[in-house]
Design a protein around this motif. Structure first.
Motif, mmCIF file in Angstrom:
data_model
loop_
_atom_site.group_PDB
_atom_site.id
_atom_site.type_symbol
_atom_site.label_atom_id
_atom_site.label_comp_id
_atom_site.label_asym_id
_atom_site.label_seq_id
_atom_site.Cartn_x
_atom_site.Cartn_y
_atom_site.Cartn_z
ATOM 1 N N ASP A 111 0.826 -1.211 0.000
ATOM 2 C CA ASP A 111 0.000 0.000 0.000
ATOM 3 C C ASP A 111 0.855 1.253 0.000
ATOM 4 O OD1 ASP A 111 0.617 0.864 2.688
ATOM 5 O OD2 ASP A 111 -0.825 -0.581 3.468
ATOM 6 N N SER A 112 0.177 2.392 -0.142
ATOM 7 C CA SER A 112 0.882 3.666 -0.268
ATOM 8 C C SER A 112 1.296 4.251 1.073
ATOM 9 C CB SER A 112 0.020 4.666 -1.044
ATOM 10 O OG SER A 112 -1.242 4.827 -0.450
ATOM 11 N N THR A 113 1.110 3.504 2.173
ATOM 12 C CA THR A 113 1.756 3.890 3.427
ATOM 13 C C THR A 113 3.196 3.377 3.453
ATOM 14 O OG1 THR A 113 1.223 1.906 4.718
ATOM 15 C CG2 THR A 113 -0.471 3.631 4.604
ATOM 16 N N GLY A 114 3.560 2.569 2.445
ATOM 17 C CA GLY A 114 4.880 1.951 2.400
ATOM 18 C C GLY A 114 4.901 0.546 2.955
ATOM 19 N N VAL A 115 3.744 0.023 3.361
ATOM 20 C CA VAL A 115 3.681 -1.307 3.956
ATOM 21 C C VAL A 115 3.690 -2.382 2.877
ATOM 22 C CG1 VAL A 115 2.168 -2.912 5.190
ATOM 23 C CG2 VAL A 115 2.552 -0.622 6.086
ATOM 24 N N HIS A 116 4.497 -3.407 3.109
ATOM 25 C CA HIS A 116 4.499 -4.639 2.314
ATOM 26 C C HIS A 116 4.299 -5.757 3.321
ATOM 27 C CE1 HIS A 116 6.940 -7.776 -0.168
ATOM 28 N NE2 HIS A 116 5.637 -7.943 -0.321
ATOM 29 N N ALA A 117 3.121 -6.394 3.308
ATOM 30 C CA ALA A 117 2.782 -7.355 4.347
ATOM 31 C C ALA A 117 2.144 -8.594 3.728
ATOM 32 C CB ALA A 117 1.810 -6.733 5.356
ATOM 33 N N LEU A 118 2.134 -9.674 4.492
ATOM 34 C CA LEU A 118 1.466 -10.895 4.096
ATOM 35 C C LEU A 118 0.227 -11.085 4.958
ATOM 36 C CD1 LEU A 118 4.481 -13.325 3.582
ATOM 37 C CD2 LEU A 118 3.123 -12.188 1.821
ATOM 38 N N VAL A 119 -0.894 -11.350 4.298
ATOM 39 C CA VAL A 119 -2.134 -11.658 4.998
ATOM 40 C C VAL A 119 -2.187 -13.173 5.149
ATOM 41 C CG1 VAL A 119 -4.642 -11.420 4.987
ATOM 42 C CG2 VAL A 119 -3.216 -9.681 3.867
ATOM 43 N N ARG A 120 -2.275 -13.652 6.401
ATOM 44 C CA ARG A 120 -2.275 -15.081 6.672
ATOM 45 C C ARG A 120 -3.498 -15.454 7.507
ATOM 46 N NH1 ARG A 120 3.358 -13.806 7.936
ATOM 47 N NH2 ARG A 120 4.767 -14.692 6.365
ATOM 48 N N PRO A 121 -3.882 -16.737 7.486
ATOM 49 C CA PRO A 121 -5.049 -17.164 8.272
ATOM 50 C C PRO A 121 -4.909 -16.819 9.747
ATOM 51 C CG PRO A 121 -4.433 -18.877 6.722
ATOM 52 C CD PRO A 121 -3.347 -17.829 6.654
ATOM 53 N N GLY A 122 -5.995 -16.305 10.321
ATOM 54 C CA GLY A 122 -6.012 -15.983 11.741
ATOM 55 C C GLY A 122 -5.316 -14.690 12.096
ATOM 56 N N GLU A 123 -4.909 -13.899 11.092
ATOM 57 C CA GLU A 123 -4.236 -12.630 11.357
ATOM 58 C C GLU A 123 -5.043 -11.490 10.736
ATOM 59 O OE1 GLU A 123 -0.205 -12.800 10.036
ATOM 60 O OE2 GLU A 123 0.286 -14.560 11.263
ATOM 61 N N LEU A 124 -5.327 -10.491 11.541
ATOM 62 C CA LEU A 124 -6.091 -9.335 11.087
ATOM 63 C C LEU A 124 -5.165 -8.329 10.418
ATOM 64 C CD1 LEU A 124 -8.627 -7.441 11.088
ATOM 65 C CD2 LEU A 124 -7.824 -6.631 13.332
ATOM 66 N N ASN A 125 -5.545 -7.915 9.214
ATOM 67 C CA ASN A 125 -4.876 -6.802 8.553
ATOM 68 C C ASN A 125 -5.908 -5.708 8.345
ATOM 69 O OD1 ASN A 125 -1.914 -7.590 7.468
ATOM 70 N ND2 ASN A 125 -3.226 -9.391 7.605
ATOM 71 N N LEU A 126 -5.694 -4.564 8.997
ATOM 72 C CA LEU A 126 -6.635 -3.457 8.990
ATOM 73 C C LEU A 126 -5.971 -2.241 8.346
ATOM 74 C CD1 LEU A 126 -9.416 -2.317 10.052
ATOM 75 C CD2 LEU A 126 -8.135 -1.541 12.059
#
Length: 323
Positions: free
Chosen positions: A79-94
């Motif tokens: 995203d344009s906040t600079g975040v590079h993340a992985l969405v995995r089961p049981g983990e909230l990404n907001l």
């Protein structure tokens, strides 16, 4: 306890020519919101070796938060906040769009099956112009009598999520044991929705099938969920106080008026700093163009507490983008 309104899903292609299909229950003509929850997509289990999986190029958002929650698989988020993340089961990404954000979502190469939900929360007026940001949490399982809960947002059974919300609301995953009946103490001023992932499930005495959403108006201080089968059932429980501010939803934007939405579209097409830039996305197109605005002016949707279902139709949307 009140009458449960059953909302069925509609199939929406997502992601272009090799689109995977999602099941959309909100928004619909009969109902636009449950509390501040304004968008529910439910997908999978999807065999990505056959469908190609998820590949949503950079696209914009305003005035909302995205809630990504997986049951199976893995998604790469940029995203344009600079975040590079992985969405995995049981983990909230907001992700909080606030005044503007852009992001992309792509299922990872090691994902063979993709299964989860994508939810949006409309931000109230005092928060909808906030700075964009990204938050991550891994809710711990909470043992209940007959079920296990993971609380994404809000409070349930004496446990409160670590991530704060901008309006009074509840979001939780519940896995019901075989033949279990679960009674939950809830806020009576909340309206509630139960989305069935693996069912059937009886919600307040009403049978809900897979991919159906049950809605219950404010009033009850207890909810009953029952699993009639000899295998586990899984639902998403969503709730909140009725959202009474006027809301205009169109494509990936939420605003308060047609003119506001038109300005967001103009700025996205002009590559305005409002949305920033997503780096590292390798797919095509490099960013999603906004569809044309409709020929008629977009009208707000709103309903005061205790009103009948919201009957204004949702604004036109491009099913190739969400997130």
């Amino acid at each position: 306890m009140g009458t449960v309104e059953i909302i069925t899903s509609r199939a929406v292609p997502l992601g272009g020519p090799r689109a995977m299909t999602v099941r959309r229950t909100l928004p619909q003509r009969a109902r636009s919101l449950i509390g501040a929850w304004c968008f529910i997509d439910h997908y999978g289990p999807d065999d990505v070796t056959r469908t190609g999986g998820m590949d949503v190029p950079p696209h914009p958002h305003t005035g909302l938060q995205t809630v990504s929650w997986l049951f199976e698989g893995e998604i790469e988020h940029r995203d344009s906040t600079g975040v590079h993340a992985l969405v995995r089961p049981g983990e909230l990404n907001l992700m909080t769009a606030g005044r503007g954000v852009a992001h992309s979502e792509v299922s990872t190469p090691n994902t063979s099956a993709l299964h989860g939900v994508q939810l949006w929360l409309v931000l109230p007026d005092d928060a909808r112009h906030t700075t964009r940001r990204f938050e991550h949490a891994a809710p711990q399982p909470v043992r209940l009598e007959g079920a296990t809960a993971r609380i994404l947002l809000g409070s349930l059974a004496g446990h409160t999520a670590s991530v704060a919300a901008h309006t009074p609301l509840l979001g939780a995953e519940l896995v019901l044991e075989p033949h279990a009946e679960v009674i939950l103490d809830v806020e009576p001023e909340f309206e509630h929705g139960v989305l069935v992932d693996t069912g059937p499930v009886d919600f307040a005495g009403t049978r809900l099938a897979d991919a159906e959403l049950g809605y219950l108006a404010p009033g009850p201080d207890r909810l009953t969920l029952a699993n009639p089968r000899d295998r586990a059932a899984r639902v998403m429980l969503l709730g909140g106080t009725p959202f009474t501010e006027p809301v205009v939803m169109w494509w990936n934007f939420i605003g308060r008026s047609h003119d506001e939405i038109a300005e967001y579209r103009r700025e996205w097409e002009a590559r305005s700093d409002r949305f920033g830039e997503v780096t590292g996305y390798a797919g095509r197109p490099a960013r999603l163009p906004a569809p044309p605005l409709p020929s008629v002016r977009l009208k707000p949707r709103m309903a005061p507490p205790g009103s009948e279902p919201r009957l204004a139709p949702p604004g036109p949307s491009d099913p190739s983008a969400w997130g």
